[in-house]
Design a protein around this motif. Structure first.
Motif, PDB file in Angstrom:
ATOM      1  N   ALA A  78     -10.748  44.506 -70.553  1.00  0.00           N
ATOM      2  CA  ALA A  78     -11.191  45.239 -69.313  1.00  0.00           C
ATOM      3  C   ALA A  78     -10.199  44.794 -68.224  1.00  0.00           C
ATOM      4  CB  ALA A  78     -12.716  44.572 -68.744  1.00  0.00           C
ATOM      5  N   LEU A  79      -9.728  43.698 -68.046  1.00  0.00           N
ATOM      6  CA  LEU A  79      -8.643  43.745 -67.225  1.00  0.00           C
ATOM      7  C   LEU A  79      -7.391  44.059 -67.295  1.00  0.00           C
ATOM      8  CD1 LEU A  79      -9.076  39.882 -66.251  1.00  0.00           C
ATOM      9  CD2 LEU A  79     -10.031  41.625 -65.054  1.00  0.00           C
ATOM     10  N   ALA A  80      -7.117  44.588 -68.705  1.00  0.00           N
ATOM     11  CA  ALA A  80      -5.766  45.238 -68.902  1.00  0.00           C
ATOM     12  C   ALA A  80      -6.110  46.880 -68.455  1.00  0.00           C
ATOM     13  CB  ALA A  80      -5.651  45.190 -70.745  1.00  0.00           C
ATOM     14  N   ALA A  81      -7.152  47.166 -68.585  1.00  0.00           N
ATOM     15  CA  ALA A  81      -7.274  48.548 -68.187  1.00  0.00           C
ATOM     16  C   ALA A  81      -7.336  48.464 -66.604  1.00  0.00           C
ATOM     17  CB  ALA A  81      -8.839  49.161 -68.505  1.00  0.00           C
ATOM     18  N   SER A  82      -7.801  47.396 -65.890  1.00  0.00           N
ATOM     19  CA  SER A  82      -7.668  47.472 -64.463  1.00  0.00           C
ATOM     20  C   SER A  82      -6.358  47.210 -64.102  1.00  0.00           C
ATOM     21  CB  SER A  82      -8.671  46.227 -63.807  1.00  0.00           C
ATOM     22  OG  SER A  82      -8.502  45.939 -62.638  1.00  0.00           O
ATOM     23  N   ARG A  83      -5.522  46.349 -64.747  1.00  0.00           N
ATOM     24  CA  ARG A  83      -4.236  46.554 -64.467  1.00  0.00           C
ATOM     25  C   ARG A  83      -3.295  47.816 -64.395  1.00  0.00           C
ATOM     26  NH1 ARG A  83       0.405  42.259 -66.908  1.00  0.00           N
ATOM     27  NH2 ARG A  83       2.349  43.408 -66.098  1.00  0.00           N
ATOM     28  N   PHE A  84      -3.681  48.693 -65.476  1.00  0.00           N
ATOM     29  CA  PHE A  84      -2.948  49.898 -65.534  1.00  0.00           C
ATOM     30  C   PHE A  84      -3.250  50.905 -64.403  1.00  0.00           C
ATOM     31  CE2 PHE A  84      -2.999  54.231 -67.228  1.00  0.00           C
ATOM     32  CZ  PHE A  84      -1.836  54.130 -68.074  1.00  0.00           C
ATOM     33  N   ILE A  85      -4.646  50.823 -63.809  1.00  0.00           N
ATOM     34  CA  ILE A  85      -4.998  51.598 -62.624  1.00  0.00           C
ATOM     35  C   ILE A  85      -4.723  51.207 -61.637  1.00  0.00           C
ATOM     36  CG2 ILE A  85      -6.581  53.010 -64.190  1.00  0.00           C
ATOM     37  CD1 ILE A  85      -8.862  51.374 -62.771  1.00  0.00           C
ATOM     38  N   SER A  86      -4.079  49.786 -61.493  1.00  0.00           N
ATOM     39  CA  SER A  86      -3.829  49.092 -60.221  1.00  0.00           C
ATOM     40  C   SER A  86      -2.499  48.749 -59.938  1.00  0.00           C
ATOM     41  CB  SER A  86      -4.613  47.938 -60.138  1.00  0.00           C
ATOM     42  OG  SER A  86      -5.988  47.999 -60.372  1.00  0.00           O
ATOM     43  N   GLY A  87      -1.496  49.652 -60.418  1.00  0.00           N
ATOM     44  CA  GLY A  87      -0.200  49.693 -59.963  1.00  0.00           C
ATOM     45  C   GLY A  87       0.473  48.726 -60.944  1.00  0.00           C
ATOM     46  N   ASP A  88       0.048  48.602 -62.178  1.00  0.00           N
ATOM     47  CA  ASP A  88       0.462  47.453 -63.043  1.00  0.00           C
ATOM     48  C   ASP A  88       1.095  46.131 -62.695  1.00  0.00           C
ATOM     49  OD1 ASP A  88       1.429  47.063 -65.757  1.00  0.00           O
ATOM     50  OD2 ASP A  88       3.361  47.502 -65.157  1.00  0.00           O
ATOM     51  N   VAL A  89       0.163  45.669 -61.587  1.00  0.00           N
ATOM     52  CA  VAL A  89       0.247  44.347 -61.243  1.00  0.00           C
ATOM     53  C   VAL A  89      -0.630  43.324 -61.973  1.00  0.00           C
ATOM     54  CG1 VAL A  89       0.145  42.591 -59.165  1.00  0.00           C
ATOM     55  CG2 VAL A  89       1.011  44.997 -58.971  1.00  0.00           C
ATOM     56  N   GLN A  90      -0.226  42.341 -62.401  1.00  0.00           N
ATOM     57  CA  GLN A  90      -1.214  41.382 -63.119  1.00  0.00           C
ATOM     58  C   GLN A  90      -2.481  41.123 -62.498  1.00  0.00           C
ATOM     59  OE1 GLN A  90      -2.164  40.619 -66.013  1.00  0.00           O
ATOM     60  NE2 GLN A  90      -0.696  39.337 -66.613  1.00  0.00           N
ATOM     61  N   ARG A  91      -3.587  41.123 -63.279  1.00  0.00           N
ATOM     62  CA  ARG A  91      -4.772  40.565 -62.985  1.00  0.00           C
ATOM     63  C   ARG A  91      -4.807  38.996 -62.862  1.00  0.00           C
ATOM     64  NH1 ARG A  91      -5.160  44.318 -59.663  1.00  0.00           N
ATOM     65  NH2 ARG A  91      -7.167  44.147 -59.058  1.00  0.00           N
ATOM     66  N   LEU A  92      -5.415  38.454 -62.007  1.00  0.00           N
ATOM     67  CA  LEU A  92      -5.645  36.867 -61.976  1.00  0.00           C
ATOM     68  C   LEU A  92      -6.168  36.408 -63.206  1.00  0.00           C
ATOM     69  CD1 LEU A  92      -5.069  34.302 -60.504  1.00  0.00           C
ATOM     70  CD2 LEU A  92      -7.156  34.621 -59.344  1.00  0.00           C
ATOM     71  N   GLY A  93      -7.038  37.083 -63.782  1.00  0.00           N
ATOM     72  CA  GLY A  93      -7.977  36.765 -64.875  1.00  0.00           C
ATOM     73  C   GLY A  93      -7.175  36.630 -66.304  1.00  0.00           C
TER      74      GLY A  93
END
Length: 421
Positions: free
Chosen positions: A284-299
């Protein structure tokens, strides 16, 4: 020319939505098979062999006028309080870490999670009276759910966490307006922004109650954004986070690492103790990173590697890596609640403020804790030092951005006026 444009647009469409499609398929596979609308109370006749969890639910959702759902995913200008009791079947019937959803309605309290009591509370005074009636040593545990959650999803999940963790606390759930659809990611994210003041007021009311000794805030996924923003907002208003809020647990935080660094610093020097659960295989966080400018998610960071290990300091942040933990969630996004060992760690150690610094903690193989200020081995947990200024930067090879420049000021506790609300 038109044909080339069409091909390009098709390529962009596939590239843009393919992670969402993957997540959708996995999410549907995970939530299919149980009926919706389980909030109508059921009568219990005789002993069920299980137990129950009483919780106070605060929400910024709009009421549904349907006792089976209680609240919708739309946004309310005022918060609502509800006293809810959830019956949980015997551990002989269900495995710890699982929510036993009914296969048909009404639920059977002997075999299913079931709501047995619902009462709307019409004032803050009634909410305080509820807390005094249910006070457990003055310890309050406030939970904030994540993306794609119905009201009932958050109620049942929190009941499971409270029961399986064995936490001796008064449980309070804050549920914000989620439309419970993977296609409404942006709506849900804006709903967390919409709910910041309501959640801040909830925490402030608890902190001002003389019956409350300490507060643990535990948030999951997108709910961690709401928690961080509300705590930061409180710190900017009052000069610090309320002293009774002494413990913050972020599970699979769906937050840009650069933004988290600013939020954390702008809370000031007198911050709560932070514990973060991460997992590098969180889809889920990998998908979020994809749609959020390819910036790493903290989790999804690896806290044992650079640049993260050398960039976490100040405030004794403890990061627990669950990458090797196996759980029933196909997205690997709910390990904190679905692993019996991890959820017990939350209830028996973290909520009570104990640190992971002695050999009494044993979580089994595969769980790594990066414990600030500690170089000892904690049971079977490998502890590493977190030392250096907190300037969380995504990857060494990434070109510097504005957010990196902002990160260089994180040693200062003074809130940024430009970022104030």
């Amino acid at each position: 020319m038109v044909r080339q444009y069409s091909k390009a647009r098709m390529f962009l469409s596939v590239r843009t939505f393919s992670p969402a499609i993957i997540v959708l398929g996995l999410a549907l596979a995970g939530c299919a098979g149980h009926p919706k609308g389980v909030m109508a109370p059921v009568m219990t006749t005789g002993a069920t062999g299980g137990s129950s969890v009483d919780m106070l639910v605060v929400t910024s959702r709009v009421p549904s006028d349907d006792p089976a759902t209680l609240f919708t995913g739309e946004r309310s200008p005022k918060p609502y309080l509800t006293d809810i009791t959830v019956s949980i079947p015997s551990d002989k019937i269900r495995k710890p870490g699982t929510v036993q959803w009914p296969k048909r309605l009404p639920p059977n309290p002997k075999t299913d999670f079931a709501v047995t009591h619902v009462k709307e509370l019409n004032s803050v005074a009634e909410g305080r009276a509820w807390f005094r009636k249910h006070v457990v040593g003055g310890h309050a545990l406030v939970f904030v759910h994540g993306f794609n959650n119905r009201y009932e999803d958050s109620v049942f999940r929190f009941a499971q966490i409270v029961h399986d963790s064995g936490a001796q606390v008064t449980p309070i759930l804050f549920t914000w307006p989620s439309r419970a659809s993977v296609f409404d990611y942006n709506y849900d994210k804006e709903s967390t922004n919409y709910s910041r003041v309501a959640f801040e007021q909830t925490l402030r009311t608890l902190a001002n109650d003389p019956e409350v000794k300490d507060i643990t805030v535990m948030a999951h996924s997108m709910g961690t954004w709401l928690a961080m923003e509300s705590l930061r907002q409180m710190a900017i208003r009052d000069g610090r986070v309320a002293p009774k809020i002494d413990n913050v647990i972020l599970a699979s935080p769906d937050i840009d690492v650069d933004v988290f660094a600013r939020q954390f610093t702008e809370m000031g020097e007198k911050r709560p103790k932070f514990t973060i659960f991460v997992s590098q295989d969180d889809r889920a966080l990998a998908a979020s990173r994809f749609i959020s400018g390819d910036v790493q998610r903290l989790g999804a960071i690896n806290p044992a590697e650079e640049p993260y290990r050398s960039k976490l300091e100040h405030a004794g942040i403890t990061v627990i890596d669950l990458t090797k933990v196996k759980a029933g969630d196909s997205l690997n996004h709910g390990k904190f609640a679905e692993s019996p060992q991890v959820v017990q760690l939350i209830g028996q150690r973290l909520v009570t403020g104990q640190t992971l610094t002695d050999s009494n903690v044993s979580l089994g193989q595969g769980i790594t804790a990066v414990v600030a200020g500690s170089v000892s081995t904690v049971g079977n947990i490998a502890a590493k030092t977190v030392a250096a200024p907190l300037t969380v930067i995504e990857e060494p090879k990434r070109m510097p951005k504005k957010s990196d420049e902002l990160g260089s000021t994180l040693g200062s506790p003074t809130p940024s006026k430009e970022l104030s609300y």
